[in-house]
Design an enzyme around this catalytic site. Structure first.
Site, PDB file in Angstrom:
ATOM      1  N   LYS A   1       5.078  38.315  41.882  1.00  0.00           N
ATOM      2  CA  LYS A   1       4.932  39.403  43.191  1.00  0.00           C
ATOM      3  C   LYS A   1       3.410  39.497  43.203  1.00  0.00           C
ATOM      4  O   LYS A   1       2.617  39.759  42.369  1.00  0.00           O
ATOM      5  CB  LYS A   1       5.486  40.475  42.870  1.00  0.00           C
ATOM      6  CG  LYS A   1       7.044  40.455  42.911  1.00  0.00           C
ATOM      7  CD  LYS A   1       7.568  40.272  44.279  1.00  0.00           C
ATOM      8  CE  LYS A   1       8.967  40.327  44.450  1.00  0.00           C
ATOM      9  NZ  LYS A   1       9.574  40.121  45.884  1.00  0.00           N
TER      10      LYS A   1
ATOM     11  N   LYS B   1      18.953  35.847  52.695  1.00  0.00           N
ATOM     12  CA  LYS B   1      19.416  36.830  51.941  1.00  0.00           C
ATOM     13  C   LYS B   1      20.620  37.478  52.371  1.00  0.00           C
ATOM     14  O   LYS B   1      20.602  37.688  53.540  1.00  0.00           O
ATOM     15  CB  LYS B   1      18.422  37.844  51.523  1.00  0.00           C
ATOM     16  CG  LYS B   1      17.311  37.583  50.653  1.00  0.00           C
ATOM     17  CD  LYS B   1      16.253  38.538  50.471  1.00  0.00           C
ATOM     18  CE  LYS B   1      15.271  38.261  49.627  1.00  0.00           C
ATOM     19  NZ  LYS B   1      14.521  39.593  49.613  1.00  0.00           N
TER      20      LYS B   1
END
Length: 351
Positions: A162, A266
């Site tokens: 991240k 997703k």
């Protein structure tokens, strides 16, 4: 054909083993919703949603209210008419993606359990093991190094890092992960934290250190499709569209504008049926496919893994949400492999 006689929802609080920070904020627990659908023959299906306001645009309270209202759409309908039910859910509750994902999953799960088939079979194949990466959140470089080393010890060969808060710290974090995991395949996810110019600067600095990245995920704001396309033109690393794509129509726009090399599907954004449609659009446009997740228990994660097994076209799998929990809703093995089974998605929550 059995009818759905009851839809219910409850809160599902899932503490994380460690805080999880991305450019959009920090989570200490997943404040999810668990949906149960029951058919007239006594079959029960389960679905989960993970509302995260900066991503899905929903609070949990709003998701709970939506699910309760969805009972009017779902109850009394034949479970075999799941496509019509899902279409009506999406049109009745636009934008409530976590709530409708949970309901849709529960309906599909009940349908499959009634027929004693695995969820993956709705999408083309029987269940098979699915290997995921492990995510390194926004942490200091030293902590990133420790987490990467631990992931490698657990058998992870793919790591996602991240980024998106501070460019210097982002580069240091990637370098630290590479030191700890010299053989691992690396992905980077900025969660909308950069501009196209910053994306290019980051990619150049990482390349100067001799580090290869498999992809850079959603470097710019979700609404900035032009900026996403610009980032793609500026860098050699494949660019992935994530928060930019919630619907099949979003995927078509990304294709038309040449905005990405990869689409991250997703279920938490799109639901299983639309996710399969998005995958078809990407494949038809010769884009690569990734699947991601929210911070979900085995209910949500295994539903996504069944889609992966059924479609069989995902090059990148990021389904580590339940690996970040202090405790899952069922006992699951550690490590990168999800051993999924049926009927349905195969998970019956124990808590």
């Amino acid at each position: 054909m059995s009818e759905i006689v009851d839809l219910s929802v409850e809160t599902l609080d899932l503490p994380l083993s460690e805080p999880f920070e991305i450019s959009l904020g920090v989570q200490h627990e997943a404040r999810n919703v668990l949906v149960t659908v029951e058919t007239e023959d006594g079959t029960t299906g389960y679905g989960e949603g993970a509302p995260i306001p900066p991503v899905t645009g929903e609070t949990r309270e709003a998701a709970l209210a939506t699910v309760r209202a969805a009972a009017e759409v779902v109850e009394g309908r034949p479970v075999g008419n799941y496509r019509r039910i899902v279409s009506e859910l999406r049109s009745t509750f636009p934008g409530m993606v976590s709530a409708t994902f949970a309901v849709e999953t529960a309906v599909l799960d009940a349908f499959c359990r009634e027929r004693e088939i695995a969820l993956s079979e709705l999408f083309g194949a029987t269940p098979s093991p699915v290997e995921t990466d492990m995510t390194i959140p926004i942490v200091p470089a030293g902590t990133a190094r420790e987490r990467a080393a631990r992931a490698v010890e657990q058998g992870y060969e793919h790591l996602k890092i991240k980024t998106g808060n501070d460019l210097d710290e982002d580069v240091d974090r990637v370098l630290a992960v590479r030191e700890a995991a010299p053989e691992a395949a690396l992905k980077v996810d900025a969660n909308q934290g950069w501009t196209p110019k910053e994306t290019a600067r980051f990619a150049e600095r990482v390349a100067d250190q001799g580090i290869h990245l498999d992809l850079i995920e959603q470097p710019v704001a979700a609404s900035d499709v032009v900026g996403l396309a610009e980032a793609r033109r500026r860098v050699d690393v494949p660019i992935t569209a994530d928060e930019t794509v919630f619907t099949p129509e979003d995927a078509i726009r990304v294709v038309r504008e040449g905005a990405a090399d990869i689409v991250n599907v997703k279920l938490g954004k799109s639901g299983p049926l639309a996710a399969a449609d998005i995958a078809s659009i990407a494949k038809g446009a010769d884009l690569d496919l990734m699947i991601g997740c929210m911070l979900e228990s085995a209910v949500g994660i295994h539903a996504s893994a069944h889609l992966v097994a059924g479609i069989g076209a995902f090059s990148f799998v990021d389904l580590d949400g339940n690996r970040l929990l202090a405790e899952d809703v069922v006992e699951t093995a550690e490590g990168p492999v999800h051993d999924i089974s049926g009927p349905g998605h195969g998970v019956v929550p124990e808590r």
